[in-house]
Design an enzyme around this catalytic site. Structure first.
Site, short mmCIF file in Angstrom:
data_model
loop_
_atom_site.label_atom_id
_atom_site.label_comp_id
_atom_site.label_asym_id
_atom_site.label_seq_id
_atom_site.Cartn_x
_atom_site.Cartn_y
_atom_site.Cartn_z
N HIS B 67 0.83 -1.20 0.00
CA HIS B 67 0.00 0.00 0.00
C HIS B 67 0.87 1.26 0.00
O HIS B 67 0.58 2.25 -0.69
CB HIS B 67 -0.92 -0.04 1.23
CG HIS B 67 -1.68 1.22 1.45
ND1 HIS B 67 -1.27 2.17 2.37
CD2 HIS B 67 -2.81 1.70 0.89
CE1 HIS B 67 -2.13 3.17 2.36
NE2 HIS B 67 -3.07 2.92 1.47
N GLU B 70 2.19 1.80 -3.44
CA GLU B 70 1.12 2.36 -4.30
C GLU B 70 1.07 3.88 -4.12
O GLU B 70 1.02 4.64 -5.09
CB GLU B 70 -0.22 1.72 -3.93
CG GLU B 70 -1.42 2.29 -4.68
CD GLU B 70 -2.61 2.55 -3.77
OE1 GLU B 70 -3.02 3.73 -3.66
OE2 GLU B 70 -3.15 1.59 -3.17
N HIS B 71 1.08 4.33 -2.86
CA HIS B 71 1.07 5.77 -2.59
C HIS B 71 2.24 6.47 -3.26
O HIS B 71 2.09 7.50 -3.90
CB HIS B 71 1.16 6.01 -1.07
CG HIS B 71 -0.17 6.20 -0.42
ND1 HIS B 71 -0.47 7.28 0.36
CD2 HIS B 71 -1.28 5.42 -0.43
CE1 HIS B 71 -1.71 7.17 0.81
NE2 HIS B 71 -2.22 6.05 0.35
N GLU B 142 -4.12 8.23 7.59
CA GLU B 142 -5.12 7.42 6.89
C GLU B 142 -5.53 6.21 7.74
O GLU B 142 -6.71 5.87 7.85
CB GLU B 142 -4.52 6.95 5.55
CG GLU B 142 -5.50 6.30 4.60
CD GLU B 142 -4.80 5.78 3.33
OE1 GLU B 142 -5.07 4.63 2.94
OE2 GLU B 142 -3.98 6.51 2.74
#
Lengths: 427, 427
Positions: B67, B70-71, B142
């Site tokens: 993840h 991906e960011h 987040e």
């Protein structure tokens, strides 16, 4: 009373049918597990039924009388019918269409009280001469309200373009001038003739014991007296051939409203009408369903948006497509629709298009059966038109490429009429 | 480059497939008439892929790294990737799931500019050590935001109940403590290993000339150098057998949130997993689809409402149902669900239930093909799991009563775990 059970194997549904001594057809669609129950009582008496022969004698009525009568059946000396349903935890509604009037309730409790109330208020009018007088004002207001609605105006514009002054193109509520001619005696007479149980159908759906249900209905009906059903022959005029001028108006809308009517041949009888509606339900998916390349091109080019819709009606007295929605360019959209229809007429459809869209349609049909309100309404409508809603499914499974192409072949694209409502500042 | 075309006759769809010299699989689904085009570039690298052997040597990473990567691929020295897509009239999105990471754009214009941007920003990272440091704060935020969401908490509660501390039950973004262990070098290494084109798939849908499309992709890829793809063997642990305690928490909700997890046997391989998901898609319609008596009873009794949903996932590493929604009585709902499953295990299903629900499912499948975003995502997901999304349709048409009943027979109802989030004042 006796009743029979029909199994619709392909749908996993069964339906009971019994006919009472007084002629009332009673349909029960079991929905195991559902707590909410629905019932609709309907008669094949709508806005286009203005003239008939009764035992050979002509009987004429003003426009809007079926709708007026629907309103008046809700009159009650004590408390309004709506309130009585509400106090039982139920909701009630009524619809007058071109070809029928229907009274519907739904409830999760007190089902039999509601059913009794439905049968009684529709079959035993309680309205008064004074109530009729005051109703005229109410309906005149309703007519006015509809006239001010751009969606309604553009729709009526398309009907008027296709059918001129045929009853199908007039407001179901009639015109204000018609209302003055509708009085207490005429309404009573129409009720006596057109609400005779021998012409009507009751459709019930829910989780109910069928024996108890039929026993209850038989008892309720057994307590009532009805005059003998006369021989009624409805005299709906055939519309003039050909279509008229385009319709255009300016109203308070932000984007133009579009309605394209396209007349089709009249059906010889209800059987052919039902059959053709089934064929066209498939054709519309192929032609302009949300999976079709054509729909997606129009959508992606911004010519149509989510407001776009297409419908097809077929009866022995009128038969047409209506395509409608918002668009910035009504002429272009009309050209696109007629152009694609022409292309399909010339090139036909592929077996693959048929197979895929048929599968989609069958899936949709099954999904729709979960909505009991639309199911009982569809069942009642089809029944009054000598059809059987659930049999449509079986008919659908058998549709062929030839069926669709024959329909297309018989369609005359010259029979279209465009109706547009433009924003006032763009007139 | 060479590509082949497969026809899915039953669906009226065709799909092109070509494999580039560097190993990238390129799928093109033609959608004639559609103006909007979609492309997704995906790799089978998700939150559960924390350990692997690379050419025989073990390679371990902190939770949340897929993840995080991906960011970081969205970081760009000039202007953000989102802004560059926006200036082309397109929108871009990315998803990290347990098993894959996917980058998707959709556009009605400048398609090739967008496609180039997609291939370049995913394959040629531009992030910096400084950017990685500041990203930690953003992702920590987040994670915190998700933790505060009752829907997410109740869902994770069910996963934790079923799988304990197995990676599948942890937040895809990892924990805050994991983030500190993720640095620039590790991210670059993971990108080099797991974003090698030999592991990835590109799926494109829209109205595009396939020759031009494949030519463009081949040219773009031909200009790039990639290291040789090492032998990567993913080491995802098998979850412990048995389920844990129920989960309950109090949060700011107006009604209790419910999540019932029910573990199923792990799939031997992706092929069996895909097959079982197809069987269960039909089973779920029969069991608790909107047309089922059971769903309608629960709904009408007020035990569930429109928020209710059911899903099933099957992989070689985890396999379960999740039933979730709002309810006033979570224990009762759990009992109802398990009770009905038990009844179905004992009584089986009828051929009629199978036929009707299968028809509904096939219709739904066709309708879903109109949504290009979900189609390209489903196609990419299935491809990375050695399956073929459109072949599922053909498999579906062949499902039998025996398939469903065998699945049911193998289901162990003792493997359930209830997760509830209660309103704070009702704790």
């Amino acid at each position: 009373m006796e009743y029979i059970c029909t199994n619709y194997g392909g749908l996993g549904e069964k339906v009971f049918h019994g006919k009472l001594a007084n002629g009332l057809d009673c349909i029960y669609i079991p929905k195991p597990g559902f707590k909410r129950k629905f019932a609709v009582l309907a008669t094949p008496y709508g806005a286009i039924h203005r003239k008939a022969t009764v035992d050979g004698k002509e009987f004429s009525t003003p426009a809007g009388i079926a709708h007026f009568l629907e309103h008046k059946l809700f009159e009650n000396p004590k408390t309004s019918i709506e309130n009585r349903f509400a106090s039982l935890g139920a909701s009630v509604n009524a619809y007058t269409t071109h070809t029928m009037t229907a009274y519907l309730f739904s409830t999760a409790e007190n089902f039999y009280d509601c059913l009794e109330l439905l049968l009684d208020f529709v079959q035993q009018p309680a309205f008064t001469p004074q109530g009729v007088v005051s109703e005229r004002r109410i309906i005149a207001q309703e007519i006015k309200m509809y006239q001010d609605q751009p969606n309604w105006a553009v729709y009526l514009g398309a009907l008027a373009g296709m059918y001129g002054d045929h009853p199908v193109s007039e407001d179901i509520a009639g015109k204000e001038a018609d209302l003055a001619q509708i009085d207490y005696e005429l309404l009573r007479k129409c009720h006596e003739l057109f609400y005779n149980p021998g012409r009507m159908v009751l459709v019930v759906a829910g989780d109910i014991d069928e024996k108890e249900l039929y026993g209850f209905i038989a008892k309720n009906q057994g307590q009532k007296q009805f005059p003998k059903l006369p021989a009624i022959k409805s005299l709906v005029p055939r519309p003039q051939p050909g279509v008229g001028e385009c319709f255009a108006a300016g109203m308070e809308v932000s984007r133009p409203l579009f309605c394209l009517g396209l007349r089709d041949q009249l059906a010889r009888d209800w059987q052919e009408a039902g059959r053709r509606e089934t064929v066209v339900s498939l054709f519309l998916e192929i032609f302009i369903g949300k999976n079709s390349p054509f729909y997606n091109r129009l959508y992606d080019e911004g010519i149509i948006d989510n407001s776009f819709g297409a419908e097809y009606s077929c009866t022995p007295w009128y038969s047409h497509f209506i395509f409608g929605g918002e668009t910035d360019d009504p002429d272009r959209l009309a050209q696109e629709l007629l152009g694609e229809l022409k292309r399909l007429q010339e090139c036909g459809i592929s077996q693959q298009q048929l197979d895929v869209n048929l599968r989609k349609l069958l899936g949709l049909f099954i999904m729709d059966l979960n909505g009991l309100e639309s199911t009982v309404m569809a069942y009642a409508t089809d029944w009054l038109q000598q059809g059987d809603y659930l049999t449509r499914f079986e008919e659908m499974t058998k549709l062929t490429k030839k069926d669709v192409e024959e329909f297309l072949h018989n369609l005359d694209l010259g029979q279209s009429c465009l109706s547009v409502v433009n924003p006032l500042n763009q007139q």
